[in-house]
Scaffold this motif. Structure first.
Motif, PDB file in Angstrom:
ATOM      1  N   GLU A  25      -9.346  94.444 -27.780  1.00 30.51           N
ATOM      2  CA  GLU A  25      -9.645  95.642 -28.364  1.00 30.51           C
ATOM      3  C   GLU A  25      -9.034  95.765 -29.842  1.00 30.51           C
ATOM      4  N   ASN A  33      -8.697  98.303 -35.072  1.00 32.41           N
ATOM      5  CA  ASN A  33      -9.308  98.809 -33.875  1.00 32.41           C
ATOM      6  C   ASN A  33     -10.676  97.918 -33.920  1.00 32.41           C
ATOM      7  N   THR A  34     -11.144  97.295 -32.924  1.00 30.65           N
ATOM      8  CA  THR A  34     -12.226  96.541 -33.082  1.00 30.65           C
ATOM      9  C   THR A  34     -13.443  97.417 -32.653  1.00 30.65           C
ATOM     10  N   ASN A  35     -13.287  98.595 -31.707  1.00 29.32           N
ATOM     11  CA  ASN A  35     -14.436  99.083 -31.200  1.00 29.32           C
ATOM     12  C   ASN A  35     -13.928 100.643 -30.952  1.00 29.32           C
ATOM     13  N   LYS A  36     -14.374 101.542 -31.635  1.00 28.88           N
ATOM     14  CA  LYS A  36     -13.843 102.910 -31.678  1.00 28.88           C
ATOM     15  C   LYS A  36     -14.283 103.618 -30.454  1.00 28.88           C
ATOM     16  N   TRP A  37     -15.212 102.965 -29.885  1.00 28.68           N
ATOM     17  CA  TRP A  37     -15.917 103.600 -28.688  1.00 28.68           C
ATOM     18  C   TRP A  37     -15.568 103.082 -27.335  1.00 28.68           C
ATOM     19  N   ARG A  38     -14.580 102.244 -27.606  1.00 23.69           N
ATOM     20  CA  ARG A  38     -13.759 101.692 -26.502  1.00 23.69           C
ATOM     21  C   ARG A  38     -12.226 101.958 -26.462  1.00 23.69           C
ATOM     22  N   GLN A  51     -15.876 109.937 -29.269  1.00 27.71           N
ATOM     23  CA  GLN A  51     -15.437 108.761 -28.990  1.00 27.71           C
ATOM     24  C   GLN A  51     -14.266 108.594 -27.995  1.00 27.71           C
TER      25      GLN A  51
END
Length: 637
Positions: A358, A365-370, A300
């Motif tokens: 984000e 956190n809304t998106n762990k890949w961002r 990530q």
């Protein structure tokens, strides 16, 4: 460990109808971090009541059970494989190069397996359960070896040596001398490879978890706990080294002189003993809950940094665009030390910059890949920083790998007699390295380190990178000595050897190179393991241990590649190649010198890396019997 209710204890007893059910469903798994004594020094002092009521770590009381499981597993594995080169050459009649490559490739697979075991342990099962599962997997594999296979038709090593159809026919000494023995068929070789594949399954879970599970039993927040951990690293290796000596002598002797069936059957009882010993200590252990695999966090962080590659940072690492760094607090019961943001590999810091949309209003956190936390970023940096040290270990271990391949080929062409009747098994010679380690480590831990502390003021006597570097030097010396001795052995065999090609030279001439290999292991292996542990956060300990085995796997593959290249390149102009099946016609001495040259280049590379390395961990400096913690974030070795 959390206090268990009477109902829970009754459930534990009632479901123990089989060992398998006990280890998978009934053994309680609680966090060692729950204990305030075992908590890192940076955690808040006001912990919940449920945290402050936990028992103390198991300490040295739990070591006989943890070390017992590891040493018996190693003894079982080595009991099957220590003499395996001899088995391939004399029972399967394989060519020297092919036997060496098969052994190296299988060893590589076996040493890569702990990486997958580490992932399963950290993400799902925890260390205790992973060891339990793997121990039963190994036992199941060994038990199948000694019984008739079931419907799946699994063929294993004991059946291979027991049933004539599963191995090549025996070869008279005269045909052996003339290299006219019939090798294995494709089906026989396939059965052998299948058996070796199943042997790797249990190893993948036990090896990455046993050492971290042992470290979990000590309180690293106290001086006594830190000293115990330092000693544990040395005694961990010393304990199973002493046990390996038994495997390399007694088991190998049974295989050579009594029966290969008995020699392969003994590890079954050893594996069973390891499981019994492991479960006896369940009431003493400290258990750590799995907190998720670091591999996911690493992936990530890399992906998020790539997606934000256009975000600008100043030279000081500050955010140029509008945004701040994402740094949520850790779970208050976590054993992980909070890491601060550093400017090393600053391109990764972009992954922790919060941009619009984000995080939620509640801070999630809304998106762990961002978006990744500072903790995730710094964990990736810890891994990146040690990769050069890891790479240096591959070439070092390539030298050590030769004691299980061409050293045995040398021994087969030397006088192995001790007295008129007894002959030293070629596969037992590596016990010299084990004896060297077993004798040296206690002296190093109890005598040399205290003396060095007075001079260097360092708790370990010398830095970990210095210890690794000394091991590299010993590995180079071992290959130089091995080449010189092989040159002397070859000349003696050509000038004075009989029709069997055996040189009138005692096999004990191989002792110097094996002793040097032992010193290389004692310094480099233990130095690497401890280096990974102290440079990685607590939640990466299992990865740290598996990283060492990946180093060994890389060495096995590199050794196989070098052997193959040398075998193909050197046999030209009517001259036999260096590694021809007839060792007297080959030039194994040049092969040893080649590895020594590779080691010398590796040493130069390592010294450049070590000089620039910045330690992440806290090193304890001793002054006037008082332990002072000195942060080495800006101190270079």
């Amino acid at each position: 460990m959390e206090a268990q209710s009477d109902n829970k204890q009754q459930q534990l007893i009632s479901c123990c109808s089989t060992w398998f059910i006990c280890c998978t469903k009934c053994f309680p798994i609680s966090s060692s971090s729950s204990s305030p004594k075992n908590a890192p020094h940076h955690l808040p002092s006001s912990l919940p009541n449920s945290v402050t009521t936990q028992r103390k770590p198991g300490g040295w009381k739990s070591m006989p059970f943890i070390l017992g499981n590891e040493t018996f597993e190693r003894l079982a594995t080595v009991g099957l494989t220590a003499n395996f080169m001899m088995f391939l050459l004399t029972q399967f009649h394989m060519e020297q190069v092919n036997a060496s490559n098969l052994l190296n490739l299988w060893s590589g697979i076996t040493n890569f397996a702990p990486l997958f075991g580490a992932f399963i342990s950290d993400a799902y099962l925890g260390r205790f359960r992973t060891i339990a599962f793997s121990s039963f997997a190994s036992l199941l594999d060994y038990r199948i070896k000694t019984r008739q296979p079931k419907a799946d038709g699994m063929v294993t090593l004991t059946l291979i040596v027991s049933i004539p159809e599963l191995h090549p026919p025996s070869c008279p000494p005269q045909q052996t001398t003339l290299d006219q023995c019939k090798g294995p068929t494709s089906s026989q070789l396939g059965f052998l490879i299948t058996a070796l594949g199943f042997l790797s399954i249990g190893t993948g879970g036990i090896r990455p978890c046993s050492l971290p599970f042992g470290v979990d039993q000590f309180d690293a927040a106290t001086d006594e706990g830190r000293k115990s951990i330092n000693s544990f690293f040395n005694w961990y290796y010393t304990t199973f080294t002493v046990v390996l000596i038994i495997a390399l002598t007694v088991v190998v002797y049974i295989q050579d002189s009594v029966s290969w069936v008995w020699g392969f059957g003994i590890p079954t009882m050893l594996m069973l003993s390891s499981i019994v010993l492991y479960f006896v200590g369940t009431k003493i252990y400290v258990y750590v809950k799995p907190e998720g695999s670091v591999f996911s966090g690493i992936a990530q962080a890399v992906v998020a940094a790539f997606k934000k590659r256009k975000v600008k940072l100043s030279d000081s690492g500050e955010v140029v665009d509008n945004g701040v760094f994402y740094d949520p607090p850790l779970n208050e019961t976590s054993i992980v030390t909070k890491l601060s943001l550093t400017n090393q590999f600053s391109f990764l810091n972009k992954a922790a910059i919060i941009l619009d949309g984000e995080i939620t209003r509640d801070g999630f956190n809304t998106n762990k890949w961002r978006l990744c936390s500072i903790q995730q970023i710094e964990e990736v940096k810890c891994l990146i920083k040690v990769i050069p040290a890891w790479a240096s270990g591959i070439i070092c271990f390539t030298a050590l790998a030769q004691q299980g391949t061409f050293t045995i080929s040398q021994a087969l062409k030397m006088d192995r007699h001790l007295g008129p009747k007894f002959q030293i098994p070629a596969g037992s010679l590596s016990v010299i390295s084990m004896i060297t380690i077993g004798l040296w480590l206690p002296l190093y831990d109890r005598i040399l380190v205290p003396s060095l502390r007075k001079i260097t003021k360092l708790e370990g006597g010398i830095t970990l990178l210095q210890r690794i570097g000394i091991g590299i030097v010993f590995s180079i010396l071992s290959m130089i000595v091995a080449g010189c001795i092989e040159r002397m052995r070859r000349s003696s065999a050509i000038l004075n050897g009989g029709s069997d090609g055996i040189a009138p030279l005692s096999v004990m001439w191989l002792a110097p190179q094996l002793i040097l290999m032992g010193f290389a292991e004692a310094f480099n292996i233990i130095g690497q393991v401890e280096f990974y542990y102290k440079e990685f956060p607590e939640n990466m300990r299992t990865v740290a241990n598996s990283l060492f085995f990946v180093t060994v796997a890389g060495a096995n593959y590199l050794s196989s590649a070098v052997v193959t290249i040398v075998h193909k390149v050197t046999g030209k102009h009517g001259q036999p190649d260096w590694l021809i099946n007839n060792i007297n016609a080959g030039r194994v001495d040049n092969f040893y010198f080649l590895i020594a040259g590779m080691g010398a280049l590796n040493l130069v590379y390592f010294l450049v890396y070590a000089r620039r390395y910045q330690y992440k961990s806290v090193m304890h400096i001793i002054e006037d019997e008082t332990h002072l913690n000195v942060e080495l974030d800006v101190v270079k070795q």
